[in-house]
Design a protein around this motif. Structure first.
Motif, short mmCIF file in Angstrom:
data_model
loop_
_atom_site.label_atom_id
_atom_site.label_comp_id
_atom_site.label_asym_id
_atom_site.label_seq_id
_atom_site.Cartn_x
_atom_site.Cartn_y
_atom_site.Cartn_z
N GLU A 78 0.83 -1.21 0.00
CA GLU A 78 0.00 0.00 0.00
C GLU A 78 0.86 1.26 0.00
O GLU A 78 0.55 2.24 -0.67
CB GLU A 78 -0.93 0.01 1.21
CG GLU A 78 -2.09 -0.95 1.09
CD GLU A 78 -3.01 -0.89 2.30
OE1 GLU A 78 -3.19 0.23 2.86
OE2 GLU A 78 -3.55 -1.94 2.67
N ALA A 79 1.93 1.21 0.76
CA ALA A 79 2.82 2.38 0.85
C ALA A 79 3.60 2.61 -0.45
O ALA A 79 3.88 3.76 -0.82
CB ALA A 79 3.80 2.21 2.01
N PHE A 80 3.93 1.53 -1.14
CA PHE A 80 4.71 1.61 -2.38
C PHE A 80 3.99 0.81 -3.46
O PHE A 80 4.41 -0.29 -3.83
CB PHE A 80 6.14 1.08 -2.17
CG PHE A 80 6.86 1.79 -1.06
CD1 PHE A 80 7.37 3.07 -1.27
CD2 PHE A 80 7.00 1.21 0.18
CE1 PHE A 80 8.02 3.75 -0.24
CE2 PHE A 80 7.64 1.87 1.21
CZ PHE A 80 8.15 3.14 1.00
N PRO A 81 2.88 1.37 -3.98
CA PRO A 81 2.06 0.61 -4.93
C PRO A 81 2.78 0.38 -6.26
O PRO A 81 3.58 1.18 -6.71
CB PRO A 81 0.84 1.50 -5.12
CG PRO A 81 1.29 2.88 -4.77
CD PRO A 81 2.37 2.71 -3.74
N VAL A 82 2.42 -0.74 -6.86
CA VAL A 82 2.96 -1.10 -8.17
C VAL A 82 2.09 -0.45 -9.24
O VAL A 82 0.86 -0.55 -9.20
CB VAL A 82 2.96 -2.64 -8.33
CG1 VAL A 82 3.38 -3.04 -9.73
CG2 VAL A 82 3.88 -3.26 -7.30
N GLN A 83 2.73 0.24 -10.17
CA GLN A 83 2.05 0.86 -11.31
C GLN A 83 2.85 0.45 -12.55
O GLN A 83 3.74 1.18 -12.98
CB GLN A 83 2.02 2.38 -11.16
CG GLN A 83 1.30 2.82 -9.91
CD GLN A 83 1.52 4.30 -9.64
OE1 GLN A 83 2.48 4.92 -10.08
NE2 GLN A 83 0.61 4.89 -8.89
N PRO A 84 2.57 -0.74 -13.08
CA PRO A 84 3.42 -1.29 -14.14
C PRO A 84 3.47 -0.42 -15.39
O PRO A 84 2.52 0.27 -15.73
CB PRO A 84 2.78 -2.64 -14.46
CG PRO A 84 1.67 -2.82 -13.52
CD PRO A 84 1.45 -1.58 -12.76
N GLY A 112 9.39 -2.14 -6.42
CA GLY A 112 9.94 -3.36 -7.00
C GLY A 112 10.37 -4.36 -5.94
O GLY A 112 10.08 -5.56 -6.04
N ALA A 113 11.04 -3.88 -4.91
CA ALA A 113 11.52 -4.77 -3.84
C ALA A 113 10.35 -5.43 -3.12
O ALA A 113 10.34 -6.65 -2.90
CB ALA A 113 12.38 -3.98 -2.85
N VAL A 114 9.35 -4.64 -2.76
CA VAL A 114 8.19 -5.17 -2.03
C VAL A 114 7.40 -6.12 -2.92
O VAL A 114 6.97 -7.20 -2.48
CB VAL A 114 7.31 -4.02 -1.50
CG1 VAL A 114 6.02 -4.53 -0.91
CG2 VAL A 114 8.09 -3.22 -0.46
N TRP A 115 7.19 -5.75 -4.19
CA TRP A 115 6.47 -6.61 -5.12
C TRP A 115 7.21 -7.94 -5.28
O TRP A 115 6.60 -9.01 -5.22
CB TRP A 115 6.28 -5.91 -6.46
CG TRP A 115 5.56 -6.74 -7.46
CD1 TRP A 115 6.09 -7.37 -8.54
CD2 TRP A 115 4.17 -7.04 -7.49
NE1 TRP A 115 5.12 -8.03 -9.23
CE2 TRP A 115 3.93 -7.85 -8.61
CE3 TRP A 115 3.10 -6.70 -6.65
CZ2 TRP A 115 2.65 -8.34 -8.93
CZ3 TRP A 115 1.84 -7.19 -6.98
CH2 TRP A 115 1.62 -7.98 -8.10
N GLY A 116 8.51 -7.88 -5.49
CA GLY A 116 9.30 -9.10 -5.68
C GLY A 116 9.24 -10.01 -4.46
O GLY A 116 9.06 -11.23 -4.60
N LEU A 117 9.36 -9.45 -3.27
CA LEU A 117 9.30 -10.26 -2.05
C LEU A 117 7.89 -10.81 -1.83
O LEU A 117 7.74 -11.94 -1.35
CB LEU A 117 9.76 -9.46 -0.84
CG LEU A 117 11.26 -9.15 -0.82
CD1 LEU A 117 11.60 -8.19 0.31
CD2 LEU A 117 12.10 -10.42 -0.74
N SER A 118 6.88 -10.05 -2.21
CA SER A 118 5.50 -10.53 -2.08
C SER A 118 5.24 -11.71 -3.00
O SER A 118 4.64 -12.72 -2.60
CB SER A 118 4.52 -9.40 -2.38
OG SER A 118 4.69 -8.34 -1.47
N VAL A 119 5.70 -11.61 -4.24
CA VAL A 119 5.54 -12.72 -5.19
C VAL A 119 6.33 -13.93 -4.69
O VAL A 119 5.86 -15.07 -4.75
CB VAL A 119 5.99 -12.31 -6.61
CG1 VAL A 119 6.07 -13.50 -7.54
CG2 VAL A 119 5.03 -11.25 -7.17
#
Length: 195
Positions: A78-84, A112-119
């Protein structure tokens, strides 16, 4: 998108030294030269806060607290949303990025870091988030071993820890050995024949 590469940026951030702007610039690889050039003093505090929160994710994962790891990652998403967005220079180089080009350095890197760790968590589980077992280290890592048995961030830490444990066992064995007082030996000339 190379989710593993994005996840590794999260690892790099948690393990990074962030004392000053030069330390922060050192975090960015050569292919992200624009980030290195655009990062500013104000970004240091943002990266430090994210670094602490991502370390918490690894601590939660290592200790089996999946729900807390997920809660923290969701808050970070939420703090660092992904906007591809699609990026590249010609039709043979198109690839995905996680944020729009107008985003700040911290927003793009951390998304990117948060998205990658979430995946990574969704794909492999939080048990694959590790904290180095060498007490002198504390670095985090992603466990890519086939049986989820990795305990150290690197071979160097594993070797150092194993050597220290071996030396400690040797010292303990020496201390535990009972000390036997030497027995006096009889000299041949002091023996009297028995008649």
């Amino acid at each position: 998108m190379n989710f593993d590469a994005y996840a590794r940026t999260g690892v790099d951030l948690v393990n990074a030294r962030l004392d000053d702007l030069d330390d922060l610039r050192a975090l960015f690889p050569a292919e992200n030269e624009w980030m290195r050039d655009e990062v500013a003093e104000r970004d240091i505090a943002i990266f430090r806060r994210a670094q602490k929160r991502l370390r918490d994710v690894f601590e939660y994962g290592t200790s089996g607290r999946d729900a807390q790891a997920v809660t923290e990652l969701n808050a970070l998403l939420e703090a660092f949303p992904v906007q591809p967005r699609i990026s590249g220079h010609d039709s043979s180089d198109w690839h995905m990025h996680v944020t729009s080009r107008g985003a700040s350095v911290s927003a793009e890197y951390l998304a990117g870091a948060v998205w990658g760790l979430s995946v990574w968590l969704c794909e492999y589980g939080s048990a694959r988030f590790g904290v180095c077992a060498d007490e002198r280290c504390g670095n985090v890592y992603l466990d890519t071993s086939s049986n989820c048995c990795r305990r150290f961030c690197s071979e160097r830490c594993a070797t150092r820890s194993h050597v220290a444990a071996h030396r400690a066992r040797k010292r303990a064995a020496i201390v535990e050995q009972p000390t036997v007082a030497p027995q006096p030996t009889a000299k041949a000339d002091s023996l009297t024949p028995i008649s």
